[in-house]
Design an enzyme around this catalytic site. Structure first.
Site, PDB file in Angstrom:
ATOM      1  N   LYS A 183       2.979 -70.700 -37.842  1.00 55.58           N
ATOM      2  CA  LYS A 183       3.036 -70.294 -36.434  1.00 55.58           C
ATOM      3  C   LYS A 183       4.209 -69.326 -36.227  1.00 55.58           C
ATOM      4  O   LYS A 183       5.337 -69.606 -36.677  1.00 55.58           O
ATOM      5  CB  LYS A 183       3.206 -71.536 -35.551  1.00 55.58           C
ATOM      6  CG  LYS A 183       3.153 -71.182 -34.086  1.00 55.58           C
ATOM      7  CD  LYS A 183       3.313 -72.391 -33.209  1.00 55.58           C
ATOM      8  CE  LYS A 183       3.451 -71.954 -31.768  1.00 55.58           C
ATOM      9  NZ  LYS A 183       3.833 -73.044 -30.886  1.00 55.58           N
ATOM     10  N   PHE A 235     -26.417 -53.104 -29.113  1.00 54.68           N
ATOM     11  CA  PHE A 235     -26.158 -53.423 -27.710  1.00 54.68           C
ATOM     12  C   PHE A 235     -24.923 -52.637 -27.276  1.00 54.68           C
ATOM     13  O   PHE A 235     -24.004 -52.453 -28.074  1.00 54.68           O
ATOM     14  CB  PHE A 235     -25.892 -54.927 -27.524  1.00 54.68           C
ATOM     15  CG  PHE A 235     -27.115 -55.681 -27.094  1.00 54.68           C
ATOM     16  CD1 PHE A 235     -28.163 -55.856 -27.980  1.00 54.68           C
ATOM     17  CD2 PHE A 235     -27.222 -56.202 -25.813  1.00 54.68           C
ATOM     18  CE1 PHE A 235     -29.308 -56.543 -27.590  1.00 54.68           C
ATOM     19  CE2 PHE A 235     -28.355 -56.884 -25.404  1.00 54.68           C
ATOM     20  CZ  PHE A 235     -29.401 -57.051 -26.303  1.00 54.68           C
ATOM     21  N   ASN A 255     -12.734 -62.400 -27.615  1.00 60.45           N
ATOM     22  CA  ASN A 255     -13.286 -61.771 -26.405  1.00 60.45           C
ATOM     23  C   ASN A 255     -14.171 -62.761 -25.666  1.00 60.45           C
ATOM     24  O   ASN A 255     -14.362 -63.897 -26.119  1.00 60.45           O
ATOM     25  CB  ASN A 255     -14.029 -60.477 -26.753  1.00 60.45           C
ATOM     26  CG  ASN A 255     -15.220 -60.737 -27.646  1.00 60.45           C
ATOM     27  OD1 ASN A 255     -16.171 -61.386 -27.254  1.00 60.45           O
ATOM     28  ND2 ASN A 255     -15.159 -60.246 -28.895  1.00 60.45           N
TER      29      ASN A 255
HETATM   30  O1  C5P Z   1     -19.021 -49.471 -30.650  1.00 61.10           O
HETATM   31  P1  C5P Z   1     -19.355 -50.662 -29.806  1.00 61.10           P
HETATM   32  O2  C5P Z   1     -18.560 -51.879 -30.169  1.00 61.10           O
HETATM   33  O3  C5P Z   1     -19.336 -50.419 -28.337  1.00 61.10           O
HETATM   34  O4  C5P Z   1     -20.892 -50.935 -30.152  1.00 61.10           O
HETATM   35  C1  C5P Z   1     -21.551 -52.105 -29.750  1.00 61.10           C
HETATM   36  C2  C5P Z   1     -22.633 -52.422 -30.729  1.00 61.10           C
HETATM   37  O5  C5P Z   1     -22.144 -52.334 -32.065  1.00 61.10           O
HETATM   38  C3  C5P Z   1     -23.126 -53.855 -30.586  1.00 61.10           C
HETATM   39  O6  C5P Z   1     -24.487 -53.867 -30.970  1.00 61.10           O
HETATM   40  C4  C5P Z   1     -22.258 -54.614 -31.589  1.00 61.10           C
HETATM   41  O7  C5P Z   1     -22.894 -55.792 -32.026  1.00 61.10           O
HETATM   42  C5  C5P Z   1     -22.105 -53.608 -32.702  1.00 61.10           C
HETATM   43  N1  C5P Z   1     -20.843 -53.662 -33.434  1.00 61.10           N
HETATM   44  C6  C5P Z   1     -20.803 -54.076 -34.745  1.00 61.10           C
HETATM   45  N2  C5P Z   1     -19.637 -54.079 -35.447  1.00 61.10           N
HETATM   46  C7  C5P Z   1     -18.489 -53.664 -34.867  1.00 61.10           C
HETATM   47  C8  C5P Z   1     -18.491 -53.234 -33.534  1.00 61.10           C
HETATM   48  C9  C5P Z   1     -19.679 -53.257 -32.837  1.00 61.10           C
HETATM   49  O8  C5P Z   1     -21.863 -54.471 -35.268  1.00 61.10           O
HETATM   50  N3  C5P Z   1     -17.372 -53.695 -35.558  1.00 61.10           N
END
Ligand code: C5P
Length: 410
Positions: free
Chosen positions: A296, A331, A217
């Protein structure tokens, strides 16, 4: 219950390594240890050769509750907690009394005994409470050493003025134990996260499909790195678990590099144990390929490719589920209905705080600026729009306030 809310003493949770050096003021050391402990600190004592001529290690062991170390070459003590481990353990090193000799050896960067070696090996704040005869304190070489140590960021408490053990009157008396503890508590307020441990995740995670392709991402890691920097400046010991990003490690921050969400999860679980706060800033990939290929994957004969993905662990929710747990901050990067979505996440993941982050409109991913709103179960704080560095400072200030609430109210 969060770990932070149980402590309300001025030096709660601080790990103080006390170095006792050769001076008659060492007779005040047991009283100093007692007061530091009453103020909430965890104290370990190291005595120099000179210090042990004035006060016995046995007395200091009795008041600190731990064996007192004096010898760099003590194999048994090294096996229990090695000197490097002890240097890392400390949040602050307090040298009291600090003799003219230790000041000179520190200024010269010597590692000629256990205490000087620990001081060279630590990243913790170093504070000296000098004690010596007034003529020694007034001598140009001692003044020069003091300046050199101050230039390296070391702090001095005292000395005070008055009658001295040698029968003279003047400047050189060690500050009283009560004054030393108050000075430490005051500088804790200047550095509101002193003695605190903060764990932060930052950047993207990358989920390999094959040796050349991955699912990733657009997170740059800048917000998480800015927060790590701000937390370290506020005095915290910071561990930053970072996905693949091209950013320099902020000064004083311990960085652990990872690639995938599962690696990030495992590193967070290893480091979260003694943390006061966890801030999940990483854009963790929600899914990973079910069967990553060692070779690959060829496009030939594959007009359509259905890539099967499975869910990654939710690191933030897993930390929020620990007991005891740190203060947990998430976040939420959103494009629409930012606050509503963030509040829903706060509740579903059981967080203490979530930072709503509008993505797009010159804020969010891959840009210098951001716009943040902090949402708590029964509060909302708009931190406004600005550089990530500026917003990180404001967020850390708010976090410190939350962690220190118990203390402010006492
Ligand atoms: O559920 P979502 O991805 O929108 O939530 C965002 C928050 O959850 C961020 O603080 C991100 O660092 C954390 N997060 C996490 N592990 C995941 C997905 C998101 O710690 N697998």
């Amino acid at each position: 219950m969060t770990r932070s809310s149980v402590d309300n003493l001025p030096l709660s949770g601080q790990r103080i390594l006390l170095g006792v050096t050769g001076g008659i003021a060492a007779y005040k050391s047991p009283e100093l240890v007692r007061r530091l402990r009453e103020a909430g600190a965890d104290v370990r004592v190291v005595v120099t050769d000179g210090g042990s001529r004035f006060i016995t290690p046995m007395t200091l062991q009795a008041v600190s509750g731990y064996p007192v170390r004096s010898d760099l070459w003590d194999a048994t003590a090294e096996a229990a907690m090695g000197h490097i481990e002890l240097a890392r353990w400390a949040d602050r090193v307090l040298v009291a009394p600090a003799s003219a000799d230790i000041m000179a050896r520190m200024a010269a960067g010597m590692a000629s005994d256990l205490l000087t070696t620990l001081i060279l090996a630590t990243e913790a704040e170093v504070i000296l409470a000098p004690a010596m005869n007034r003529v020694m304190w007034a001598s140009p070489v001692v003044a020069e050493n003091r300046k050199r140590l101050e230039a390296r960021g070391m702090k001095f408490i005292g000395p005070g003025s008055g009658s001295q053990a040698c029968g003279e009157v003047g400047e050189g008396r060690m500050a009283e134990p009560g004054e030393i503890v108050s000075a430490l508590a005051t500088t804790t307020t200047d550095r509101p996260l002193a003695g605190r441990r903060v764990l932060i995740t930052a950047g993207p995670t990358i989920e390999d499909i094959d040796p050349v392709r991955y699912v990733g991402n657009r997170s740059s890691g800048r917000m998480g790195f800015a927060l790590a920097d701000a937390a370290a400046r506020a005095g915290a010991r910071v561990v930053l678990v970072a996905g693949p990003v091209s950013l320099d490690t902020p000064p004083g921050v311990e960085r652990v590099d990872v690639r995938s969400a599962r690696q990030m999860h495992s590193q967070v679980m290893q480091h979260v144990g003694d943390c006061d706060a966890f801030i999940g800033v990483a854009a963790v990939a929600d899914y990973r390929p079910v069967s990553p290929s060692a070779d690959k994957i060829k496009k030939e004969g594959r007009p359509v490719w259905n890539l099967e993905l499975e869910r990654n662990p939710d690191i933030l929710a897993d930390v929020a589920g620990l007991d005891p747990r740190p203060l947990v901050v998430g976040f939420a990067a959103e494009t629409g209905q930012v606050e509503e979505n963030a509040r829903a996440k706060l509740e579903s993941k059981g967080l203490d705080m979530i930072v709503a982050n509008r993505v797009g409109e010159n804020a969010g991913f891959e840009v210098e600026d951001n716009a943040l709103v902090v949402i708590e179960p029964d509060a909302r704080h708009d931190l406004g729009h600005g550089t990530k560095r500026m917003l990180a400072g404001k967020l850390i200030e708010h976090l410190a306030h939350r962690l220190n609430q118990g203390k402010d109210e006492s």
